[in-house]
Design a protein around this motif. Sequence first.
Motif, PDB file in Angstrom:
ATOM      1  N   ARG A  13       5.432  -2.410   2.902  1.00  0.00           N
ATOM      2  CA  ARG A  13       4.134  -2.354   3.579  1.00  0.00           C
ATOM      3  C   ARG A  13       4.187  -3.171   4.862  1.00  0.00           C
ATOM      4  NH1 ARG A  13      -1.221  -1.527   2.466  1.00  0.00           N
ATOM      5  NH2 ARG A  13      -0.900  -0.969   0.307  1.00  0.00           N
ATOM      6  N   ARG A  14       3.638  -2.628   5.926  1.00  0.00           N
ATOM      7  CA  ARG A  14       3.463  -3.381   7.170  1.00  0.00           C
ATOM      8  C   ARG A  14       2.002  -3.217   7.564  1.00  0.00           C
ATOM      9  NH1 ARG A  14       7.407  -5.202   5.723  1.00  0.00           N
ATOM     10  NH2 ARG A  14       9.487  -5.245   6.649  1.00  0.00           N
ATOM     11  N   GLY A  15       1.222  -4.272   7.388  1.00  0.00           N
ATOM     12  CA  GLY A  15      -0.222  -4.162   7.629  1.00  0.00           C
ATOM     13  C   GLY A  15      -0.816  -3.171   6.650  1.00  0.00           C
ATOM     14  N   LEU A  18       2.016   1.953   4.579  1.00  0.00           N
ATOM     15  CA  LEU A  18       3.089   1.947   3.591  1.00  0.00           C
ATOM     16  C   LEU A  18       4.268   2.735   4.167  1.00  0.00           C
ATOM     17  CD1 LEU A  18       1.428   2.537   0.090  1.00  0.00           C
ATOM     18  CD2 LEU A  18       2.942   0.661   0.751  1.00  0.00           C
ATOM     19  N   LEU A  19       5.324   2.033   4.540  1.00  0.00           N
ATOM     20  CA  LEU A  19       6.500   2.706   5.112  1.00  0.00           C
ATOM     21  C   LEU A  19       7.273   3.414   4.011  1.00  0.00           C
ATOM     22  CD1 LEU A  19       5.660   0.636   7.304  1.00  0.00           C
ATOM     23  CD2 LEU A  19       8.062   0.279   7.756  1.00  0.00           C
ATOM     24  N   LEU A  20       7.333   2.766   2.839  1.00  0.00           N
ATOM     25  CA  LEU A  20       7.873   3.403   1.632  1.00  0.00           C
ATOM     26  C   LEU A  20       6.859   3.165   0.525  1.00  0.00           C
ATOM     27  CD1 LEU A  20      11.672   2.424   1.612  1.00  0.00           C
ATOM     28  CD2 LEU A  20      10.690   4.645   2.232  1.00  0.00           C
ATOM     29  N   PRO A  38      10.645  14.482   7.729  1.00  0.00           N
ATOM     30  CA  PRO A  38      10.081  14.500   9.090  1.00  0.00           C
ATOM     31  C   PRO A  38      10.114  13.125   9.765  1.00  0.00           C
ATOM     32  CG  PRO A  38       8.580  15.504   7.496  1.00  0.00           C
ATOM     33  CD  PRO A  38       9.675  14.858   6.710  1.00  0.00           C
ATOM     34  N   ASN A  39       9.852  13.105  11.059  1.00  0.00           N
ATOM     35  CA  ASN A  39       9.731  11.848  11.814  1.00  0.00           C
ATOM     36  C   ASN A  39       8.756  10.921  11.095  1.00  0.00           C
ATOM     37  OD1 ASN A  39       9.958  13.748  14.777  1.00  0.00           O
ATOM     38  ND2 ASN A  39      11.376  12.140  14.217  1.00  0.00           N
ATOM     39  N   GLY A  40       9.145   9.667  10.992  1.00  0.00           N
ATOM     40  CA  GLY A  40       8.234   8.678  10.405  1.00  0.00           C
ATOM     41  C   GLY A  40       8.156   8.714   8.890  1.00  0.00           C
ATOM     42  N   ALA A  41       9.010   9.499   8.234  1.00  0.00           N
ATOM     43  CA  ALA A  41       8.934   9.644   6.769  1.00  0.00           C
ATOM     44  C   ALA A  41       9.407   8.379   6.040  1.00  0.00           C
ATOM     45  CB  ALA A  41       9.764  10.846   6.317  1.00  0.00           C
ATOM     46  N   GLY A  42      10.206   7.542   6.732  1.00  0.00           N
ATOM     47  CA  GLY A  42      10.677   6.306   6.092  1.00  0.00           C
ATOM     48  C   GLY A  42      12.188   6.271   5.883  1.00  0.00           C
ATOM     49  N   LYS A  43      12.908   7.190   6.519  1.00  0.00           N
ATOM     50  CA  LYS A  43      14.360   7.305   6.297  1.00  0.00           C
ATOM     51  C   LYS A  43      15.106   6.038   6.746  1.00  0.00           C
ATOM     52  CE  LYS A  43      14.520  11.036   8.910  1.00  0.00           C
ATOM     53  NZ  LYS A  43      13.086  11.144   9.269  1.00  0.00           N
ATOM     54  N   THR A  44      14.820   5.578   7.963  1.00  0.00           N
ATOM     55  CA  THR A  44      15.510   4.390   8.467  1.00  0.00           C
ATOM     56  C   THR A  44      15.104   3.155   7.660  1.00  0.00           C
ATOM     57  OG1 THR A  44      15.792   5.323  10.660  1.00  0.00           O
ATOM     58  CG2 THR A  44      15.828   2.932  10.534  1.00  0.00           C
ATOM     59  N   THR A  45      13.846   3.101   7.245  1.00  0.00           N
ATOM     60  CA  THR A  45      13.382   1.987   6.406  1.00  0.00           C
ATOM     61  C   THR A  45      14.185   1.947   5.114  1.00  0.00           C
ATOM     62  OG1 THR A  45      11.168   2.282   7.344  1.00  0.00           O
ATOM     63  CG2 THR A  45      11.326   0.988   5.319  1.00  0.00           C
ATOM     64  N   ASP A 168      23.250   6.480   9.716  1.00  0.00           N
ATOM     65  CA  ASP A 168      21.885   6.811  10.142  1.00  0.00           C
ATOM     66  C   ASP A 168      21.937   7.725  11.362  1.00  0.00           C
ATOM     67  OD1 ASP A 168      19.189   6.955  10.452  1.00  0.00           O
ATOM     68  OD2 ASP A 168      18.851   4.813  10.765  1.00  0.00           O
ATOM     69  N   GLU A 169      21.648   8.979  11.147  1.00  0.00           N
ATOM     70  CA  GLU A 169      21.616  10.000  12.209  1.00  0.00           C
ATOM     71  C   GLU A 169      22.863   9.980  13.096  1.00  0.00           C
ATOM     72  OE1 GLU A 169      18.007  10.795  14.299  1.00  0.00           O
ATOM     73  OE2 GLU A 169      16.846   9.602  12.885  1.00  0.00           O
ATOM     74  N   PRO A 170      24.053  10.136  12.514  1.00  0.00           N
ATOM     75  CA  PRO A 170      25.255  10.096  13.353  1.00  0.00           C
ATOM     76  C   PRO A 170      25.323  11.257  14.336  1.00  0.00           C
ATOM     77  CG  PRO A 170      25.817  10.795  11.122  1.00  0.00           C
ATOM     78  CD  PRO A 170      24.375  10.372  11.099  1.00  0.00           C
TER      79      PRO A 170
END
Length: 264
Positions: A13-15, A18-20, A38-45, A168-170
């Motif tokens: 959680r950030r503020g 919920l990122l995950l 999709p973009n912003g789904a939480g993959k990099t997190t 991560d996204e090579p």
Amino acid sequence: MVSVAELAGVSVRRGEKLLLDDVNLSIDEGQRWVVIGPNGAGKTTLLSILATTLYPTKGVVGILGEVLGAVNVFELRPRIGLTSASMAHRIPYREKVGDVVVSASYAINGRWHEHYDEMDFERAGRLMDYFGVAHLADRTYGTLSEGERKRVEIARAMMTDPELLLLDEPGAGLDLGGRERLVSTLNQLCASPYAPTTVLVTHHVEEIPAGITHALLLSDGRAAASGPVGEVLTDENMSAVYGMPLHIEQAADGRWTAKAAVTG
Ligand SMILES: Nc1ncnc2c1ncn2[C@@H]1O[C@H](COP(=O)(O)OP(=O)(O)OP(=O)(O)O)[C@@H](O)[C@H]1O
């Protein structure tokens, strides 16, 4: 089966955001995972948690037999290979390619006065050979094409002989030729019984190597589906997550394609 990573009820959680959100995931030794969404789904997190650079707000994370929060992550990190845009940004442009790869054994960016064994140089040489960048060993990293850099970064990530490899996204930013060369490299890696357990994040099903065994489909921080790749990358699951009718196919050679489904 030996567990390499185990996430139980993991939330970040950030503020207010919920990122995950309550993600459960079990990655066993030898498996090759793709994380898509999709973009912003939480993959990099999610990848940052697996890389031990981010702690969850809630839930339990087990990595390579250790529990995050109860282990010295600096001892754990050499066992994990990572390539990502933020890692790549930290590589000095004037560093020679051979040094970019060999310096991973000290987990540093940029050679200084460290001592390397003959074995380190031999391993770096073998890896550069394997990833098709041996001829670039004396060039500076900054002079490489995007595709060459990606292959150098993967060679570097493999330098410590990691038990878990995170990519991560090579394929981001590569042209068609660069992408195809990268997929062919990843095909080879995923097919090798000596390759580490691998987790690849991508936006494009076309970049999924043939040897991928499992998939996690993330949507808005939640695991919309996870399991054997053929059961996850279905028209139904992908259409639901991307909010449009999609048709997903896997060709006989293992390559995936996705396109908008023809309706009506
Ligand atoms: N510190 C933060 N505070 C608030 N929101 C954040 C923070 N960090 C990330 N986010 C948001 O969390 C969500 C997940 O980010 P993440 O980078 O994990 O997604 P992603 O699936 O990798 O996205 P992309 O495909 O666009 O790279 C995004 O909506 C992002 O804007």
